[in-house]
Write a protein that holds these residues in place. Structure first.
Motif, mmCIF file in Angstrom:
data_model
loop_
_atom_site.group_PDB
_atom_site.id
_atom_site.type_symbol
_atom_site.label_atom_id
_atom_site.label_comp_id
_atom_site.label_asym_id
_atom_site.label_seq_id
_atom_site.Cartn_x
_atom_site.Cartn_y
_atom_site.Cartn_z
ATOM 1 N N LYS A 99 0.829 -1.202 0.000
ATOM 2 C CA LYS A 99 0.000 0.000 0.000
ATOM 3 C C LYS A 99 0.863 1.252 0.000
ATOM 4 C CE LYS A 99 -3.824 2.129 2.556
ATOM 5 N NZ LYS A 99 -4.729 1.978 3.731
ATOM 6 N N ARG A 100 1.935 1.238 0.794
ATOM 7 C CA ARG A 100 2.815 2.411 0.854
ATOM 8 C C ARG A 100 3.477 2.670 -0.494
ATOM 9 N NH1 ARG A 100 7.566 3.882 0.551
ATOM 10 N NH2 ARG A 100 8.157 1.745 0.077
ATOM 11 N N SER A 101 4.000 1.599 -1.111
ATOM 12 C CA SER A 101 4.678 1.772 -2.397
ATOM 13 C C SER A 101 3.694 2.221 -3.477
ATOM 14 C CB SER A 101 5.352 0.464 -2.805
ATOM 15 O OG SER A 101 4.398 -0.579 -2.915
ATOM 16 N N TRP A 102 2.458 1.672 -3.433
ATOM 17 C CA TRP A 102 1.480 2.070 -4.453
ATOM 18 C C TRP A 102 1.087 3.529 -4.277
ATOM 19 C CZ3 TRP A 102 -3.360 4.076 -4.988
ATOM 20 C CH2 TRP A 102 -3.973 3.927 -6.230
ATOM 21 N N PHE A 103 0.836 3.939 -3.054
ATOM 22 C CA PHE A 103 0.434 5.331 -2.824
ATOM 23 C C PHE A 103 1.575 6.297 -3.117
ATOM 24 C CE2 PHE A 103 -3.290 3.759 -0.536
ATOM 25 C CZ PHE A 103 -4.235 4.678 -0.943
ATOM 26 N N ALA A 104 2.819 5.854 -2.935
ATOM 27 C CA ALA A 104 3.941 6.723 -3.304
ATOM 28 C C ALA A 104 3.949 6.970 -4.811
ATOM 29 C CB ALA A 104 5.255 6.085 -2.847
ATOM 30 N N ALA A 105 3.733 5.877 -5.589
ATOM 31 C CA ALA A 105 3.669 6.047 -7.048
ATOM 32 C C ALA A 105 2.441 6.867 -7.450
ATOM 33 C CB ALA A 105 3.639 4.679 -7.722
ATOM 34 N N PHE A 106 1.316 6.644 -6.765
ATOM 35 C CA PHE A 106 0.092 7.390 -7.074
ATOM 36 C C PHE A 106 0.264 8.873 -6.770
ATOM 37 C CE2 PHE A 106 -4.147 8.877 -5.594
ATOM 38 C CZ PHE A 106 -4.789 8.849 -6.829
ATOM 39 N N ARG A 107 0.927 9.159 -5.670
ATOM 40 C CA ARG A 107 1.162 10.565 -5.323
ATOM 41 C C ARG A 107 2.037 11.243 -6.368
ATOM 42 N NH1 ARG A 107 3.922 12.704 0.344
ATOM 43 N NH2 ARG A 107 3.769 14.940 -0.117
ATOM 44 N N GLU A 108 3.059 10.554 -6.812
ATOM 45 C CA GLU A 108 3.927 11.136 -7.844
ATOM 46 C C GLU A 108 3.145 11.400 -9.125
ATOM 47 O OE1 GLU A 108 8.107 10.037 -10.183
ATOM 48 O OE2 GLU A 108 7.242 8.678 -8.677
ATOM 49 N N TRP A 109 2.265 10.456 -9.494
ATOM 50 C CA TRP A 109 1.470 10.641 -10.709
ATOM 51 C C TRP A 109 0.498 11.806 -10.550
ATOM 52 C CZ3 TRP A 109 -3.704 10.348 -12.018
ATOM 53 C CH2 TRP A 109 -3.990 10.289 -13.383
ATOM 54 N N VAL A 110 -0.125 11.928 -9.381
ATOM 55 C CA VAL A 110 -1.062 13.030 -9.146
ATOM 56 C C VAL A 110 -0.337 14.367 -9.233
ATOM 57 C CG1 VAL A 110 -2.506 14.107 -7.386
ATOM 58 C CG2 VAL A 110 -2.717 11.676 -7.823
ATOM 59 N N GLU A 111 0.869 14.432 -8.716
ATOM 60 C CA GLU A 111 1.634 15.675 -8.819
ATOM 61 C C GLU A 111 1.924 16.019 -10.282
ATOM 62 O OE1 GLU A 111 5.052 15.093 -6.444
ATOM 63 O OE2 GLU A 111 4.001 15.335 -4.512
ATOM 64 N N ASN A 112 2.210 15.000 -11.096
ATOM 65 C CA ASN A 112 2.436 15.259 -12.519
ATOM 66 C C ASN A 112 1.161 15.757 -13.192
ATOM 67 O OD1 ASN A 112 5.085 14.389 -12.243
ATOM 68 N ND2 ASN A 112 4.602 12.282 -12.780
ATOM 69 N N ILE A 113 0.019 15.155 -12.823
ATOM 70 C CA ILE A 113 -1.264 15.604 -13.384
ATOM 71 C C ILE A 113 -1.556 17.039 -12.974
ATOM 72 C CG2 ILE A 113 -3.750 15.297 -13.112
ATOM 73 C CD1 ILE A 113 -2.681 13.468 -15.163
ATOM 74 N N ALA A 114 -1.267 17.370 -11.716
ATOM 75 C CA ALA A 114 -1.507 18.738 -11.252
ATOM 76 C C ALA A 114 -0.652 19.738 -12.030
ATOM 77 C CB ALA A 114 -1.228 18.828 -9.754
ATOM 78 N N THR A 115 0.596 19.390 -12.282
ATOM 79 C CA THR A 115 1.461 20.268 -13.063
ATOM 80 C C THR A 115 0.937 20.424 -14.488
ATOM 81 O OG1 THR A 115 3.353 19.519 -11.736
ATOM 82 C CG2 THR A 115 3.829 20.633 -13.811
ATOM 83 N N PHE A 116 0.461 19.321 -15.053
ATOM 84 C CA PHE A 116 -0.091 19.360 -16.410
ATOM 85 C C PHE A 116 -1.321 20.256 -16.473
ATOM 86 C CE2 PHE A 116 -3.357 17.519 -19.194
ATOM 87 C CZ PHE A 116 -2.753 17.667 -20.433
ATOM 88 N N LEU A 117 -2.215 20.125 -15.507
ATOM 89 C CA LEU A 117 -3.436 20.933 -15.517
ATOM 90 C C LEU A 117 -3.150 22.404 -15.267
ATOM 91 C CD1 LEU A 117 -5.896 18.571 -13.593
ATOM 92 C CD2 LEU A 117 -5.702 18.915 -16.048
ATOM 93 N N ASP A 118 -2.176 22.689 -14.414
ATOM 94 C CA ASP A 118 -1.810 24.092 -14.185
ATOM 95 C C ASP A 118 -1.330 24.768 -15.461
ATOM 96 O OD1 ASP A 118 -2.474 23.832 -11.552
ATOM 97 O OD2 ASP A 118 -0.431 23.447 -10.864
ATOM 98 N N GLU A 119 -0.745 23.989 -16.336
ATOM 99 C CA GLU A 119 -0.242 24.562 -17.584
ATOM 100 C C GLU A 119 -1.331 24.656 -18.648
ATOM 101 O OE1 GLU A 119 3.184 23.603 -20.968
ATOM 102 O OE2 GLU A 119 2.999 22.366 -19.157
ATOM 103 N N LYS A 120 -2.261 23.693 -18.684
ATOM 104 C CA LYS A 120 -3.244 23.626 -19.770
ATOM 105 C C LYS A 120 -4.552 24.355 -19.453
ATOM 106 C CE LYS A 120 -0.640 21.166 -22.464
ATOM 107 N NZ LYS A 120 -0.092 21.740 -23.720
ATOM 108 N N TYR A 121 -4.890 24.489 -18.204
ATOM 109 C CA TYR A 121 -6.165 25.113 -17.868
ATOM 110 C C TYR A 121 -6.279 26.559 -18.381
ATOM 111 C CZ TYR A 121 -9.615 22.470 -15.203
ATOM 112 O OH TYR A 121 -10.637 21.640 -14.851
ATOM 113 N N PRO A 122 -5.255 27.402 -18.245
ATOM 114 C CA PRO A 122 -5.391 28.772 -18.773
ATOM 115 C C PRO A 122 -5.696 28.805 -20.278
ATOM 116 C CG PRO A 122 -3.534 28.647 -17.276
ATOM 117 C CD PRO A 122 -3.987 27.247 -17.495
ATOM 118 N N GLN A 123 -5.113 27.889 -21.030
ATOM 119 C CA GLN A 123 -5.394 27.853 -22.470
ATOM 120 C C GLN A 123 -6.856 27.491 -22.727
ATOM 121 O OE1 GLN A 123 -2.581 25.293 -24.462
ATOM 122 N NE2 GLN A 123 -0.863 25.987 -23.199
ATOM 123 N N LEU A 124 -7.375 26.514 -21.980
ATOM 124 C CA LEU A 124 -8.763 26.112 -22.161
ATOM 125 C C LEU A 124 -9.724 27.244 -21.782
ATOM 126 C CD1 LEU A 124 -10.944 23.975 -22.686
ATOM 127 C CD2 LEU A 124 -10.633 23.198 -20.320
#
Length: 709
Positions: free
Chosen positions: A298-323
């Protein structure tokens, strides 16, 4: 103080005490007789013998070192042992002692050994001894003494030991230490015969020695039984003992057997409980190990999930203003189209009102100057009105030719753009859609381009593996907040009042619908539709989060034409789809109803504003076009009224829409109809009253119709 005996004195003492004349022994203990005691007393001297100053006297080292002490002490005595044993000792006088002390001090100060009267008590010469820091002093410090004993006792003080630093030297040192310990153990175990004999002799002299060797048992010696007489026969013959009873023995054995049985049962129960406890402990251990493994996964999975969520957040911060920029551009296009249609409808209303109520006085216009400084001529209002009338007639003819129906004038409301403006609008919408596709043109990762491959995959694993934490954290709503970007990007450029596509035709709808109803391994694909998961219907959540706010912005921005029956029909269909997914009394749905009512309010206010100045002027003129103009104006208001009634039928009496309908009839339509009541106004108002519910028909209209009869 030690007293040295000369050989002569030792011989005299030995002659006086004869070891052969030992006291008699009785049963191993000495017996002292009177003759023996008197002989022993006579052979023992009563005083110390006198010590003469003779070179032949042998001195001990301790005596030589204590000579000064003897000279200074008033209780010291010098015993002369060169004479006979019976020689009496004499005590020197104080003057003799004082003279001897002065002589010894004088000889010591002269520091010479040539005088025969002075004999050095030291083996070494005085010149060989280090004098120290104070040679004139007789005192000597410990550190100034010769030979401190470091070298002499180095073996016992570890002065010669060396610390092993290397690996090899440490092994050698350890081996020597083991050998020394072995030698000491062997020496302690060995028994030297001479040492044992010496110890035995010391014990014998002390009177505590036992001849018999310890550990050897004494041999049994036969002793005959004493003769029996009549007096001690009763002592030798034992008394009669009662014969044991069988019942008592059996009872005793039974008691022992019972106690053994009880003890055996208790031991068996203890063993069984211990075995059960051991099994339980093993089960707990297995469970704990499984729990540890699960926790680590569970710890290892949530660590990978957290990293992915941070990448998604960075992606949305960049694309939302354009939308958001593209969404604002779409709203501005719709607003521009609505302004064009509203402006043309307002001009048509002004032309019709001026025909049957009179033209308004032209406001003073300032001269306009072009870029070259020339005055721009003002167009003739009469000519402009004639041109607009011709254009309006041409549009009506084209519309009738396309629909093949005879539509009443003014009822169409001219809710379409001119061909040139319509082409420009479609071009702008096409460019907007191309810009929307370019938002993800630089994205290559599939999980960032398709939310079902990214958000759906990760949140689905979270729901499947860790359902408790997923439900407690409202994971479905968290996924919706991230999925909103792709949903809004997909509906970019979508006009729900012009586009006939329903919500279930979009890909986001299908993906969320399938995610909300997960299929398990045991489910058959041919079975009925699976049940909702723990998230509920996420489609309704997306509609409430993204679709309703977007539709409200489009309606407020000009997508809804209140005079268009097609827009109202499409709007009701869309509201029914939204209502099927959300609750009717929800705040978001009420926001949509409020936005539609706001559009109707603006239309009614615009109509009242347009009619008010003409009613104030009220200068009708004879013109054959005045009757059709009045009919067209009332037909457009009647079309608006019909759309409002249809919307009220769906939404109900909310936000005062019934009052708005009554106000349109009483303040806008009825005054215009009264200006030509006999030439079509009365007939138009009867149709208006017929299409309204009874509770919405104004009282003034009822009175006017009844008074006309």
């Amino acid at each position: 103080m030690s007293i040295l005996l000369t050989p002569t004195a030792r011989n005299a003492t030995a002659a006086a005490f004869d070891p052969t004349s030992t006291p008699a022994r009785t049963n191993g203990a000495p017996t002292y007789s009177a003759e023996y005691l008197s002989e022993l007393k006579a052979s023992t001297p009563s005083t110390r013998p006198r010590l003469q100053d003779d070179d032949s006297i042998s001195y001990d080292a301790d005596v030589s070192l204590a000579a000064d002490t003897l000279a200074q002490s008033s209780l010291a005595s010098i015993v002369d042992l060169t004479g006979d044993a019976d020689t009496e000792a004499s005590i020197l006088s104080s003057s003799a002692v004082q003279a001897a002390k002065e002589k010894r001090d004088r000889l010591r100060k002269m520091r010479t050994t040539a005088d025969e009267d002075f004999i050095s008590l030291s083996v070494t010469k005085h010149s060989d001894i280090p004098q120290g820091p104070h040679p004139e002093s007789r005192l000597m410090r410990e550190e100034d003494e010769l030979g401190e004993g470091d070298d002499e006792y180095a073996e016992y003080t570890s002065a010669q030991e060396r610390i092993a630093l290397g690996k090899k030297s440490k092994k050698v040192e350890a081996r020597k230490r083991r050998e020394e310990m072995s030698e000491l153990i062997l020496e302690a175990e060995e028994q030297d015969e001479e040492t044992m004999e010496w110890e035995a002799e010391q014990l014998r002299r002390g009177g505590t020695y036992v001849d018999e060797v310890k550990g050897e048992a004494a041999k049994p010696v036969y002793k005959p039984a004493p003769s029996t007489t009549s007096s001690n026969v009763s002592l030798l013959v034992p008394t009669n003992a009662p014969i044991p009873d069988l019942d008592l023995a059996v009872a005793r054995l039974k008691g022992s057997l019972t106690s053994l049985t009880t003890s055996h049962q208790q031991n068996t129960a203890s063993m069984a409980s211990l075995a059960q406890e051991r099994v339980q402990l093993e089960q707990k251990e297995t469970e704990m190990r499984e729990m540890i493994v699960k926790t680590e996964d569970k710890r290892s999975w949530f660590a990978a999930f957290r990293e992915w969520v941070e990448n998604i957040a960075t992606f949305l911060d960049e694309k939302y203003p354009q939308l958001e920029k593209l969404e604002e551009e779409h709203v501005s296009l719709l607003q521009e189209r609505y302004d064009l249609i509203s402006q043309r409808r307002r001009v048509d209303d002004d032309d019709d009102l001026s025909l049957f109520l009179g033209s308004l006085p032209a406001p003073p216009q300032s001269q306009e100057i072009d870029e070259l400084g020339r005055v721009v001529p003002v167009a003739n209002s009469t000519a402009l009105m004639r041109d607009r009338t011709v254009a309006r007639s041409g549009r009506r003819l084209r519309r009738r030719a396309q629909n093949q129906t005879q539509e009443e004038e003014g009822y169409s409301t001219d809710a379409t753009l001119p061909p040139s403006d319509a082409a420009d609008f479609q071009t702008a919408i096409s460019k907007l859609l191309n810009k929307g596709q370019d938002v993800l043109s630089d994205v290559r990762a599939k999980d960032f381009r398709e939310p079902s491959q990214g958000l759906g995959k990760w949140f689905g694993e979270w729901r499947e593996k860790f359902g408790d934490s997923y439900t407690g954290a409202w994971g479905g709503l968290g996924m919706i907040s991230g999925w909103e970007f792709w949903t809004r990007l997909e509906i970019l450029g979508w006009d729900p009042l012009e586009d006939k596509r329903s919500l279930d035709t979009f890909s986001w709808y299908k993906s969320l619908y399938g995610y909300s109803r997960p299929r398990h391994a045991e489910d058959d694909e041919d079975d009925e539709e699976p049940e909702l998961g723990p998230d509920g219907d996420l489609v309704s959540a997306m509609i409430s989060t993204a679709i309703i706010p977007r539709v409200c912005k489009l309606v407020d921005g000009g997508a809804l034409d209140p005079y268009s029956a097609k827009d109202i029909r499409n709007l009701i269909d869309l509201a029914e789809q939204i209502e099927a997914s959300t609750e009717r009394d929800s705040l978001k749905f009420q926001t949509l109803l409020k936005s539609v009512l706001t559009v109707f309010q603006r239309a009614v206010e615009s109509a009242e504003t347009a009619v008010a100045p003409y009613l104030t002027l009220n200068r009708p003129r004879f013109d054959p076009e005045s009757v059709p103009a009045r009919q067209r104006f009332l037909a457009r208001r009647q079309k608006l009224l019909n759309n409002m009634v249809r919307w009220r039928k769906y939404s109900g009496e909310r936000f005062g829409i019934g009052m708005l309908i009554t106000n349109l009839v009483s303040s806008c339509m009825l005054p215009v109809a009264e200006s030509g009541w006999e030439v079509g106004g009365e007939e138009r108002m009867k149709k208006t009253a017929a299409m309204l519910p009874n509770e919405l028909v104004p009282v003034v209209l009822v009175d006017r119709l009844e008074g006309g009869k």
